[in-house]
Design a protein around this motif. Structure first.
Motif, short mmCIF file in Angstrom:
data_model
loop_
_atom_site.label_atom_id
_atom_site.label_comp_id
_atom_site.label_asym_id
_atom_site.label_seq_id
_atom_site.Cartn_x
_atom_site.Cartn_y
_atom_site.Cartn_z
N GLN A 46 0.83 -1.22 0.00
CA GLN A 46 0.00 0.00 0.00
C GLN A 46 0.86 1.26 0.00
O GLN A 46 0.55 2.22 -0.69
CB GLN A 46 -0.94 -0.01 1.21
N ASP A 47 1.97 1.24 0.75
CA ASP A 47 2.86 2.40 0.79
C ASP A 47 3.45 2.67 -0.59
O ASP A 47 3.55 3.81 -1.04
CB ASP A 47 4.00 2.18 1.81
N LEU A 48 3.86 1.60 -1.27
CA LEU A 48 4.42 1.78 -2.62
C LEU A 48 3.35 2.27 -3.59
O LEU A 48 3.62 3.11 -4.47
CB LEU A 48 5.04 0.46 -3.12
N LEU A 49 2.12 1.77 -3.42
CA LEU A 49 1.04 2.19 -4.32
C LEU A 49 0.68 3.66 -4.14
O LEU A 49 0.25 4.31 -5.08
CB LEU A 49 -0.20 1.32 -4.09
N LYS A 50 0.89 4.17 -2.91
CA LYS A 50 0.62 5.60 -2.68
C LYS A 50 1.57 6.45 -3.52
O LYS A 50 1.20 7.47 -4.07
CB LYS A 50 0.82 5.93 -1.19
N ILE A 51 2.81 5.99 -3.63
CA ILE A 51 3.81 6.76 -4.40
C ILE A 51 3.70 6.46 -5.89
O ILE A 51 3.94 7.33 -6.72
CB ILE A 51 5.26 6.41 -3.92
N HIS A 52 3.33 5.24 -6.24
CA HIS A 52 3.26 4.84 -7.67
C HIS A 52 1.88 4.25 -7.95
O HIS A 52 1.73 3.04 -8.15
CB HIS A 52 4.33 3.79 -7.98
N PRO A 53 0.85 5.10 -7.97
CA PRO A 53 -0.53 4.58 -8.06
C PRO A 53 -0.83 3.84 -9.36
O PRO A 53 -1.76 3.05 -9.41
CB PRO A 53 -1.39 5.85 -7.92
#
Ligand code: SF4
Length: 304
Positions: A183-190
């Motif tokens: 989820q943290d990575l998806l926040k930066i790379h949606p």
């Protein structure tokens, strides 16, 4: 001028009719000079088809053992003697047979990530790519899945008509991944697509756009139109991903994505392996014959 390590390796390889296999999780420089790069079973099958006298397997012990089982006439060398797989080491034949006795009337399906003693007592092997098909193909209704509990759970979710018992093993790398990491990575790379190896916990698998083996993840990323991918498996895979898809971007789960055992093998170790022909994998005929059966059974199912 001193001969460069890479040229020494290339020269010795020719002189000794050797081939170098490197798993996708190996260091970049090791993958770079390998004759074949791949996942563990594919490499062992590939090596068995060659006429090489020596196989240098840059990976971990169970992989070199599998290569020896499929190529008993060849000398198989693991460059670093203590490059083991903690997941494979969690299961012993004794523990597996004790579980079998407790459950009763069960077929043992063992992931290729097992040591030779466990393969010897298994009914069939599987890989992360074919685990679901292998389990579905069996007549047995009760299955003991060894040793990875997360891969076993993933199989369980996809095979409704069998009672599947799980051995309590896990890969230290994949087991450390969490839903929050993704989820943290998806926040930066949606826009990124999420690729997850099924050795990961179910909470991570649930967030995946694609679930599959290392080779499966590579294929998916090459063919998919997306430009960015979050890769929930060991970071060494990025070498092949960048080679095959240089215009795409891949995000791993940082230091959590590194398997210490897979990174033990250096170019110096590969050179040493070729010079001194160490460390040779020695298996008895009995070990080879017994461990070969579940592997061959799996290969025959793959072709159905
Ligand atoms: S990544 Fe996991 S399964 Fe692969 S060698 Fe390392 S500990 Fe074993």
């Amino acid at each position: 001028m001193e001969e460069k390590i890479q040229s020494k390796i290339t020269r010795l390889k020719k002189e000794k009719n050797a081939i170098i296999l490197a798993h996708y999780y190996q260091r970049d420089e090791v993958q770079e000079l390998a004759d074949f790069i791949g996942d563990s079973l594919a490499l062992s099958i590939e090596a068995s088809k060659t006429d090489a006298d020596i196989i240098v397997f840059c990976g971990v012990k169970f992989m070199a053992e599998t290569a020896k089982i499929l190529s008993p006439q060849k000398k198989v060398i693991l460059p670093v003697i203590d490059a083991g797989c903690p997941l494979a080491d969690m299961a012993t034949a004794e523990k597996v047979l004790n579980m079998k006795n407790e459950i009763g009337d069960v077929s043992i399906v063992s992931y290729v990530n097992t040591n030779v003693d466990v393969k010897m007592v298994s009914d069939i092997c599987c890989t992360s790519a074919n685990a679901i098909n292998v389990v579905k193909s069996l007549e047995a209704k009760k299955i003991l899945f060894v040793p990875d509990k997360h891969l076993g759970e993933y199989v369980k979710q996809n095979v409704a008509d069998k009672e599947i018992y799980l051995f309590d093993g896990y890969c230290l790398v994949h087991d450390s991944f969490t839903r929050k990491d993704i989820q943290d990575l998806l926040k930066i790379h949606p826009e990124a697509k999420v690729c997850v190896h099924p050795e990961s916990p179910m909470e991570v698998i649930e967030l995946a756009d694609f679930i599959g083996s290392t080779a499966g993840i590579i294929n998916y990323c090459i063919k998919n139109n997306a430009k960015e991918f979050i890769i929930a498996t060991e970071s060494g895979i990025v070498f092949e991903l960048k080679r095959q898809a240089p215009d795409k971007t891949f995000y791993t789960l940082g230091s959590k994505s590194i398997c210490a055992n897979m990174k033990k093998t250096t170019l110096k170790d590969v050179l040493n392996a070729l010079e001194r022909e160490v460390y040779e994998i020695i298996l008895t005929d009995e070990q080879i014959q017994k461990a070969k059966k579940p592997i061959e059974r799996m290969i025959s199912i793959k072709r159905q």
